[in-house]
Design a protein around this motif. Structure first.
Motif, mmCIF file in Angstrom:
data_model
loop_
_atom_site.group_PDB
_atom_site.id
_atom_site.type_symbol
_atom_site.label_atom_id
_atom_site.label_comp_id
_atom_site.label_asym_id
_atom_site.label_seq_id
_atom_site.Cartn_x
_atom_site.Cartn_y
_atom_site.Cartn_z
ATOM 1 N N UNK A 20 2.100 29.446 -3.566
ATOM 2 C CA UNK A 20 0.658 29.534 -3.768
ATOM 3 C C UNK A 20 0.323 30.660 -4.743
ATOM 4 N N UNK A 21 1.006 31.791 -4.637
ATOM 5 C CA UNK A 21 0.764 32.892 -5.566
ATOM 6 C C UNK A 21 1.123 32.489 -6.991
ATOM 7 N N UNK A 22 2.225 31.774 -7.169
ATOM 8 C CA UNK A 22 2.610 31.306 -8.506
ATOM 9 C C UNK A 22 1.602 30.295 -9.046
ATOM 10 N N UNK A 30 -5.250 36.921 -11.552
ATOM 11 C CA UNK A 30 -4.381 38.103 -11.451
ATOM 12 C C UNK A 30 -3.879 38.221 -10.001
ATOM 13 N N UNK A 31 -2.568 38.338 -9.815
ATOM 14 C CA UNK A 31 -1.980 38.299 -8.482
ATOM 15 C C UNK A 31 -1.117 39.518 -8.206
ATOM 16 N N UNK A 32 -1.055 39.882 -6.936
ATOM 17 C CA UNK A 32 -0.074 40.826 -6.399
ATOM 18 C C UNK A 32 0.451 40.228 -5.100
ATOM 19 N N UNK A 189 7.958 27.431 -9.711
ATOM 20 C CA UNK A 189 6.960 26.875 -10.620
ATOM 21 C C UNK A 189 5.852 26.279 -9.771
ATOM 22 N N UNK A 190 4.668 26.868 -9.859
ATOM 23 C CA UNK A 190 3.562 26.415 -9.029
ATOM 24 C C UNK A 190 2.923 25.134 -9.503
ATOM 25 N N UNK A 195 1.426 23.212 -3.395
ATOM 26 C CA UNK A 195 0.601 24.410 -3.285
ATOM 27 C C UNK A 195 -0.377 24.525 -4.442
ATOM 28 N N UNK A 196 -0.071 23.872 -5.575
ATOM 29 C CA UNK A 196 -1.046 23.784 -6.655
ATOM 30 C C UNK A 196 -2.217 22.899 -6.231
ATOM 31 N N UNK A 197 -1.920 21.834 -5.495
ATOM 32 C CA UNK A 197 -2.984 20.997 -4.932
ATOM 33 C C UNK A 197 -3.846 21.809 -3.977
ATOM 34 N N UNK A 198 -3.205 22.727 -3.251
ATOM 35 C CA UNK A 198 -3.960 23.561 -2.317
ATOM 36 C C UNK A 198 -4.939 24.472 -3.053
ATOM 37 N N UNK A 199 -4.548 24.966 -4.228
ATOM 38 C CA UNK A 199 -5.467 25.798 -5.014
ATOM 39 C C UNK A 199 -6.748 25.022 -5.319
ATOM 40 N N UNK A 200 -6.579 23.771 -5.724
ATOM 41 C CA UNK A 200 -7.753 22.933 -6.016
ATOM 42 C C UNK A 200 -8.618 22.767 -4.779
#
Length: 209
Positions: A20-22, A30-32, A189-190, A195-200
């Motif tokens: 998810x972070x990726x 911006x991520x940490x 690779x996100x 997890x890229x679907x989760x971002x949406x």
């Protein structure tokens, strides 16, 4: 903003936090990463795979005192918490300042009963008086390590189980795939991942900017 991945035991938190972070990083956030797990799996993964954002050790019961004031403005911190069964103090400290908690769970009966018996709901409710808004952090369930729905009732049954108990459940699920195995740390690779679907979905629900 701080996003915490929590669960009673091993339920895919580290893998989901990393992907998810990726995925969010690849979309320009911006991520940490914060490794709030004494096992330091996320830190070791970063050391071998060289994540494109920093990963900081943070397995401490003073997380809420130390981390928020160091998070740069407009940066999202992705937190991998340890097992709440064994380190509830660290989990509670994280939840005192988290803006969003993601409860990771497989749809198996054993994992559902662990969430019931810990109980995770009480862990979340107990931190409410210690938060600025006196409410538990917004919490959503992410069903993880899911079997193919074409030949299993596990996922829909788990959704009903959580819904009956008042939990919010993401539509996005993470299947049981070798892609998400952590036997050997690998480059992440996100884009194109679940997890890229989760971002949406998180954006659509207004959970992230």
């Amino acid at each position: 903003m701080l996003i915490a991945h929590v669960s009673p035991r091993t339920m895919g938190k580290t893998t989901n936090a990393a992907f998810l972070a990726h995925a969010m990083h690849e979309r320009g956030y911006p991520m940490i990463g914060y490794d709030a797990d004494h096992s330091q799996q996320l830190t070791r993964w970063d050391a071998k795979a060289k994540f494109p954002f920093p990963v900081l050790g943070a397995a401490s019961e003073t997380f809420h005192m130390n981390v928020p004031k160091t998070l740069p403005p407009d940066t999202i911190g992705m937190i991998d918490c340890g097992h709440a069964e064994d380190h509830v103090g660290v989990t509670s400290s994280v939840l005192r300042c988290a803006d969003l908690a993601i409860l990771n769970s497989s749809p198996s009966t054993a994992d559902l009963y662990r969430i019931r018996d810990l109980p995770m709901r009480k862990v979340l409710d107990d931190v409410a008086p210690l938060r600025l808004d006196s409410k538990p952090p917004e919490t959503w369930v992410l069903l993880n390590r899911c079997p193919p729905q074409s030949n299993s009732k596990a996922v829909p049954d788990a959704r009903k189980w959580f819904a009956k108990r008042g939990w919010n459940v993401f539509t996005t699920t993470v299947p049981f795939l070798q892609q998400y195995s952590q036997a050997i740390p690998f480059a992440v690779k996100g884009a194109g991942s679940h997890l890229d679907e989760l971002v949406t979905e998180m954006k659509d629900r207004g959970l992230i900017p």
